[in-house]
Design a protein around this motif. Structure first.
Motif, PDB file in Angstrom:
ATOM      1  N   VAL A  35       0.844  -1.198   0.000  1.00 30.68           N
ATOM      2  CA  VAL A  35       0.000   0.000   0.000  1.00 30.68           C
ATOM      3  C   VAL A  35       0.880   1.249   0.000  1.00 30.68           C
ATOM      4  N   SER A  37      -0.965   4.345  -0.423  1.00 27.63           N
ATOM      5  CA  SER A  37      -1.947   5.406  -0.169  1.00 27.63           C
ATOM      6  C   SER A  37      -1.977   5.814   1.302  1.00 27.63           C
ATOM      7  N   ASP A  53      -8.465  -0.904  -2.737  1.00 28.86           N
ATOM      8  CA  ASP A  53      -9.280  -1.106  -3.931  1.00 28.86           C
ATOM      9  C   ASP A  53     -10.346  -2.176  -3.628  1.00 28.86           C
ATOM     10  N   THR A  57      -8.723  -9.060  -3.277  1.00 27.07           N
ATOM     11  CA  THR A  57      -9.422 -10.263  -2.772  1.00 27.07           C
ATOM     12  C   THR A  57      -9.722 -10.168  -1.272  1.00 27.07           C
ATOM     13  N   CYS A  81       7.892  -5.560  -0.811  1.00 27.17           N
ATOM     14  CA  CYS A  81       6.973  -4.681  -1.566  1.00 27.17           C
ATOM     15  C   CYS A  81       6.394  -5.432  -2.759  1.00 27.17           C
ATOM     16  N   ALA A  85       2.412  -7.452  -3.494  1.00 29.69           N
ATOM     17  CA  ALA A  85       1.614  -6.904  -4.595  1.00 29.69           C
ATOM     18  C   ALA A  85       1.395  -7.954  -5.675  1.00 29.69           C
TER      19      ALA A  85
END
Ligand SMILES: Cc1cc2nc3c(=O)[nH]c(=O)nc-3n(C[C@H](O)[C@H](O)[C@H](O)COP(=O)(O)O)c2cc1C
Length: 162
Positions: A35, A37, A53, A57, A81, A85
């Protein structure tokens, strides 16, 4: 006027740090994702936010959960990281981690750790924004991982020159 391409280009040219945010499913399985954000919101009380988002899942685990853990990644955690992702891989079998007091997964090697109680969730377009109240924190004083245009790394040596 604003179009989505311009919006995407502006946000893509905004460098950030990187975090991995984790929680546990009702069956007590660890889940987590990369993440960027993440940001701080308030000092008193200590609040942070990030957005997930709705197509991820594990969206409902976070949106309906009571706690989550934010790991601000260290400069040498580029592999973590990418791992968190990558779709369809067993993420937790490839890192060192343990449970915290609230039964939330904590991954080793972070630069900073923010263990949070969900303070508020906000429906925000194709994302859900989670605001967390920090209940426990740990700072490792390690150089952070930076992210910009799909590249990541430590702070360049020239950064503090002037
Ligand atoms: C640097 C970076 C930052 C990301 N930031 C976010 C984010 O803030 N929110 C989000 O929902 N997904 C973000 N993602 C994408 C998620 O990590 C990715 O969609 C998720 O791990 C997919 O999980 P799933 O396979 O369980 O659906 C980011 C990915 C990268 C590489």
């Amino acid at each position: 006027m604003a179009d989505q391409t311009t919006f995407r280009n502006i946000m893509g040219n905004y460098p950030t740090g990187v975090t991995v945010v984790t929680t546990a499913t009702p069956e007590k399985e660890p889940v987590g994702l990369t993440v960027n954000s993440f940001t701080s919101v308030s000092m008193d009380p200590m609040l942070i936010s990030w957005s997930i988002d709705k197509s991820v899942t594990t969206h409902d685990m976070f949106a309906e959960g009571s706690h989550f853990v934010v790991h601000t990644l260290a400069h040498d955690q580029g592999d973590v990281c990418m791992l968190f992702a990558t779709k369809g891989t067993d993420r937790f079998s490839q890192v060192t981690w343990d449970w915290n007091e609230e039964g939330q997964p904590v991954i080793a090697g972070y630069s900073g750790l923010l263990e949070c109680r969900v303070y508020k969730t906000v429906d925000a377009g194709d994302h859900t924004m989670l605001i967390g109240e920090v209940v426990r924190a740990d700072h490792a004083e390690t150089e952070p991982l930076l992210y910009h245009k799909r590249a990541f790394g430590g702070i360049p040596s020239s950064f503090y020159d002037n």
